[in-house]
Design a protein around this motif. Structure first.
Motif, short mmCIF file in Angstrom:
data_model
loop_
_atom_site.label_atom_id
_atom_site.label_comp_id
_atom_site.label_asym_id
_atom_site.label_seq_id
_atom_site.Cartn_x
_atom_site.Cartn_y
_atom_site.Cartn_z
N UNK A 173 49.74 29.69 -45.48
CA UNK A 173 48.38 29.91 -45.94
C UNK A 173 47.35 29.47 -44.91
N UNK A 174 47.52 28.25 -44.41
CA UNK A 174 46.61 27.72 -43.39
C UNK A 174 47.06 28.05 -41.97
N UNK A 175 48.31 28.47 -41.83
CA UNK A 175 48.92 28.68 -40.52
C UNK A 175 48.20 29.62 -39.58
N UNK A 176 47.58 30.72 -40.08
CA UNK A 176 46.86 31.57 -39.14
C UNK A 176 45.82 30.82 -38.32
N UNK A 177 45.16 29.84 -38.94
CA UNK A 177 44.17 29.04 -38.20
C UNK A 177 44.83 28.27 -37.06
N UNK A 178 46.04 27.74 -37.33
CA UNK A 178 46.76 27.03 -36.27
C UNK A 178 47.09 28.01 -35.14
N UNK A 179 47.52 29.21 -35.53
CA UNK A 179 47.85 30.22 -34.53
C UNK A 179 46.66 30.62 -33.69
N UNK A 180 45.49 30.76 -34.33
CA UNK A 180 44.28 31.11 -33.58
C UNK A 180 43.91 30.01 -32.59
N UNK A 241 57.42 20.47 -21.01
CA UNK A 241 57.41 19.01 -20.87
C UNK A 241 56.01 18.45 -21.15
N UNK A 242 54.99 19.14 -20.66
CA UNK A 242 53.62 18.70 -20.91
C UNK A 242 53.30 18.78 -22.41
N UNK A 243 53.70 19.87 -23.05
CA UNK A 243 53.44 20.03 -24.48
C UNK A 243 54.12 18.93 -25.29
N UNK A 244 55.34 18.58 -24.92
CA UNK A 244 56.04 17.51 -25.62
C UNK A 244 55.36 16.16 -25.38
N UNK A 245 54.92 15.93 -24.16
CA UNK A 245 54.24 14.67 -23.84
C UNK A 245 52.92 14.55 -24.61
N UNK A 250 54.51 17.35 -32.93
CA UNK A 250 54.12 16.41 -33.98
C UNK A 250 52.79 16.76 -34.60
N UNK A 251 51.84 17.25 -33.79
CA UNK A 251 50.52 17.62 -34.31
C UNK A 251 50.63 18.78 -35.29
N UNK A 252 51.44 19.77 -34.96
CA UNK A 252 51.60 20.92 -35.85
C UNK A 252 52.31 20.51 -37.13
N UNK A 253 53.32 19.68 -37.03
CA UNK A 253 54.00 19.19 -38.22
C UNK A 253 53.04 18.43 -39.13
N UNK A 254 52.23 17.56 -38.53
CA UNK A 254 51.26 16.77 -39.31
C UNK A 254 50.21 17.66 -39.95
N UNK A 255 49.81 18.74 -39.26
CA UNK A 255 48.82 19.66 -39.81
C UNK A 255 49.35 20.33 -41.07
#
Length: 269
Positions: A173-180, A241-245, A250-255
């Motif tokens: 439901x909220x995921x499209x905003x994350x994708x944008x 590696x940069x994205x993991x660092x 974690x940010x997407x999971x928390x969102x």
């Protein structure tokens, strides 16, 4: 194409329009069997011109409907339910896409009707939506199949238990905003690396679209597909590696978790 079956919408906003677009585009129903009531006359005129359906401020079509979709804003739901409860035909399937409106709350107002609650998302507007739906106890298998058909016409549809709809809201439901946000950020990176803005947005959007289509088409776990593009000591692993660092995962999971919790809070009001 289903001939003879009539579907009505209370509310003619973007989501209702997207569902109508899918029904007419995929020829699930003839346009003459689709009815919409909206309080804005200009919106009714727009729907009539675009899809050739019945659209008006009046909702006097309700008694003749086989399916009625509640597509109003949450704050207007109580009034809409009061409007339709005395006009519904026996056995009319009521589908609610009203955020936070539970099956129990629907049943309090419409105890004799088969009820379905749906959580769609905005990509329905381009035929690429994701809808999850839950049925009440009075819904027949034939009606359940109809719900699946209606929402599959605008993308993908999945039946779930109602208790999972808050999680669905947080994810699809909220995921499209994350994708944008991800597409915008990737495009910004492309601009920073020297790409023109329009080219960067197109590259980013098509890349995310392609990645999603690969997951759906292959059935492979995303990690497997990621490994296929991640060469030893190559460019991709350097970026990953940069994205993991930076904590992207974690940010997407928390969102998703936070949005799910908020959905649960709104459902209690």
């Amino acid at each position: 194409m289903r001939t003879g079956l009539k579907i009505g919408f209370i509310g003619g906003g973007m989501m209702a329009g997207a569902i109508v677009a899918g029904l007419t585009r995929q020829q699930v129903l003839p346009s003459g069997q689709i009815y919409v009531s909206d309080h804005k006359e200009e919106r009714c005129a727009e729907l009539l011109e675009q899809y050739g359906i019945h659209a008006s401020v009046s909702a006097d079509f309700i008694p003749d409907m086989d399916v009625l979709v509640l597509a109003v804003k949450p704050q207007a739901a109580a009034a809409a339910l009061d409007e339709v409860r005395g006009a519904l035909g026996r056995g009319t399937l009521v589908i609610s896409i009203v955020a936070g409106l539970t099956l129990a709350a629907l049943a309090e107002k419409l105890p004799e009707q088969p009820l379905v609650r749906v959580m769609p998302n905005t990509p329905l507007a381009v035929g690429a939506g994701m809808s999850a739906w839950a049925r009440g106890s009075q819904v027949s298998e034939e009606q359940a199949a109809l719900v699946q058909e209606i929402f599959s016409a605008s993308g993908e549809a999945l039946e779930v238990k109602e208790a999972l709809l808050d999680a669905v809201t947080g994810l699809s439901g909220s995921g499209p905003a994350y994708g944008f946000l991800v597409i915008d950020a990737l495009a910004d990176g492309g601009v920073a690396a020297g790409l023109p803005r329009a080219a960067a947005i197109r590259l980013a959007a098509q890349t995310i679209l392609g990645a999603a289509q690969m997951v759906l088409a292959t059935g492979e776990h995303p990690d497997v597909l990621r490994d296929q593009v991640t060469s030893p000591a190559g460019t991709t692993i350097a970026g990953v590696r940069v994205l993991e660092q930076q904590g992207l995962r974690g940010a997407l999971m928390d969102a998703v978790i936070k949005a799910s919790e908020r959905s649960r809070e709104l459902g209690k009001k």
